[in-house]
Design an enzyme around this catalytic site. Structure first.
Site, PDB file in Angstrom:
ATOM      1  CG  ASP A  48      79.633  29.134  67.492  1.00 26.62           C
ATOM      2  OD1 ASP A  48      80.834  29.359  67.247  1.00 26.62           O
ATOM      3  OD2 ASP A  48      79.140  29.313  68.626  1.00 26.62           O
ATOM      4  CG  ASP A  92      82.306  29.907  71.314  1.00 29.60           C
ATOM      5  OD1 ASP A  92      81.510  29.589  70.404  1.00 29.60           O
ATOM      6  OD2 ASP A  92      81.928  30.151  72.475  1.00 29.60           O
ATOM      7  CB  SER A 126      76.855  32.081  71.258  1.00 28.40           C
ATOM      8  OG  SER A 126      77.566  30.881  71.075  1.00 28.40           O
ATOM      9  CG  ASP A 130      80.537  33.082  69.641  1.00 31.66           C
ATOM     10  OD1 ASP A 130      80.130  32.018  69.144  1.00 31.66           O
ATOM     11  OD2 ASP A 130      80.718  33.236  70.867  1.00 31.66           O
TER      12      ASP A 130
END
Length: 419
Positions: free
Chosen positions: A208, A212, A66, A210
């Site tokens: 960010d 999400d 993440s 990833d």
């Protein structure tokens, strides 16, 4: 375990250099117990969540750390509903791994892997159905998108292209070599703020790694943050589809005010995406999320989704007069201040009791630490799940009041726990 033999298992990753190492380890482990694996390649976390339900998979695994620094990596497991594992499922998974007793299959029952290189398009198609794409295309908005070399670089520009935005991409090469610290907070996005001004853009978006979480910069080059991502999207959605809204206990009051403005029920869950999702299902929420820029739209999936966030912001700008700065300034105005202090977990209850006694005039909410509410401000203290620290968050209409409230709470906690 038996369920996994009869359904495909999603496996995908973001772009960290350690991703391929973990990919092959995960793939080998799944095949060794007879799973049929669908390799979606480089996709975002919300795309992984969407595809599990889209393809009828039994489980999903996203290889990602993440927003954490580039040297970190990890595995994010998803349930067959397309949401991240809750505490019970995570605990069961750890128990299975620690038991080291998974039944490996014979050579002639090994699983296999198929590739799905264009898996992200189905997700983008679903996001596009949420809004009036024709109106957005007609507006031809000018956008700067900071993908920071993450998974969003493959699909974020594609979404904006489908909306015919005039787009400048920062960190467009999807190689995982971040140009700045990856968490999309103000101090890490000065380059995006400058680019919005230089390009004369209508909006700046930051994902960010990833993809999400979504942070926003307005047309004046002002970082308006991640909290307003949720509030602005809620404002757009609830004006068209009124219904219950859920956020977590650390999210700004502004989304609650927006829900009230639209006459909609509002609920708070414990901190954590899985907790928000559970509460959304419980109350039949039409919208939810977390104040870190994590928009959750049940029509797409029960997972935080930056692509949904971008679509709703573009649609909101298209449907209203004025600029993004005007829209942001029309929202209730609050300032959040955050702090932390070292504290053993077994002293957390004492800290909460001390604050509850100190602020006897506040409305107290227990369960996820302690949250204390007044008509125009609030403060929360909660123990970290991973470190021996207490997090203290205060919010008020001005920086000075929020900072004073947070500092006073920290001082009270220190006196109570002897730190």
């Amino acid at each position: 375990h038996r369920d996994l033999h009869s359904f495909p298992t999603r496996r995908s990753s973001d772009l960290r250099t350690t991703g391929s190492m973990l990919k092959f380890a995960v793939q080998a482990g799944l095949e060794s117990v007879g799973c049929q694996v669908v390799d979606a390649g480089i996709i975002s976390t919300p795309t992984c969540g969407f595809l599990i339900r889209h393809l009828g998979a039994a489980v999903g695994i996203e290889i990602t750390a993440s927003h954490n620094p580039i040297e970190w990596n990890g595995l994010k497991p998803f349930s067959r509903e397309g949401s991240v594992f809750d505490e019970a499922a995570g605990k069961r998974l750890i128990e299975l791994l620690n038991a080291d007793s998974l039944p490996l299959v014979r050579w002639d029952r090994l699983g296999g892997t198929t590739e799905s290189p264009n898996a992200g398009q189905a997700h983008l198609d679903r996001v596009g159905q949420l809004v009036d794409g024709t109106a957005i295309r007609r507006r031809a908005l000018k956008v700067v998108l900071d993908c920071n070399h993450g998974a969003g670089a493959l699909w974020g520009p594609k979404l904006l292209e489908e909306f015919r935005c005039r787009t400048t991409i920062l960190g467009a090469t999807a190689d995982g070599r971040f140009e700045h610290t990856p968490e999309p907070i103000k101090e890490n996005l000065t380059g995006l703020c400058d680019a919005v001004v230089q390009q004369g853009a209508d909006v700046g978006f930051a994902q960010d790694p990833d993809a999400d979480r979504l942070a926003i910069v307005d047309n004046a080059g002002r970082y308006i943050g991640e909290e307003l991502t949720l509030a602005l999207c809620a404002d757009y959605v609830l004006a068209r589809t009124p219904g219950p809204v859920v956020v977590n206990g650390s999210t700004s009051r502004v989304t609650a005010d927006v829900a009230k403005r639209h006459g909609c029920a509002f609920s708070r869950s414990h901190v954590g995406e899985a907790n928000v999702v559970a509460k959304m299902r419980e109350v039949g929420a039409v919208f939810g999320g977390e104040g870190n820029g994590g928009v959750i739209e049940p029509k797409v999936g029960y997972v935080r989704d930056s692509f949904v966030g971008m679509a709703y912001i573009l649609a909101g700008l298209t449907s209203r007069s004025g600029t993004l700065a005007d829209w942001a300034d029309s929202m209730p105005q609050y300032v959040i201040v955050k702090d932390k202090l070292t504290c053993p977990r077994d002293r957390a209850d004492a800290a909460c009791r001390a604050l509850e006694e100190r602020y006897a005039d506040a409305v107290a909410s227990r369960g996820d630490g302690l949250r204390l509410d007044w008509p125009d401000r609030w403060v929360q203290v909660r123990a970290s799940n991973t470190e021996p620290i207490l997090r203290v968050i205060g919010e008020a209409p001005t920086q000075a009041v929020a900072a004073a409230l947070c500092a006073d709470a920290v001082a009270a906690v220190r006196a109570a726990v002897g730190r």
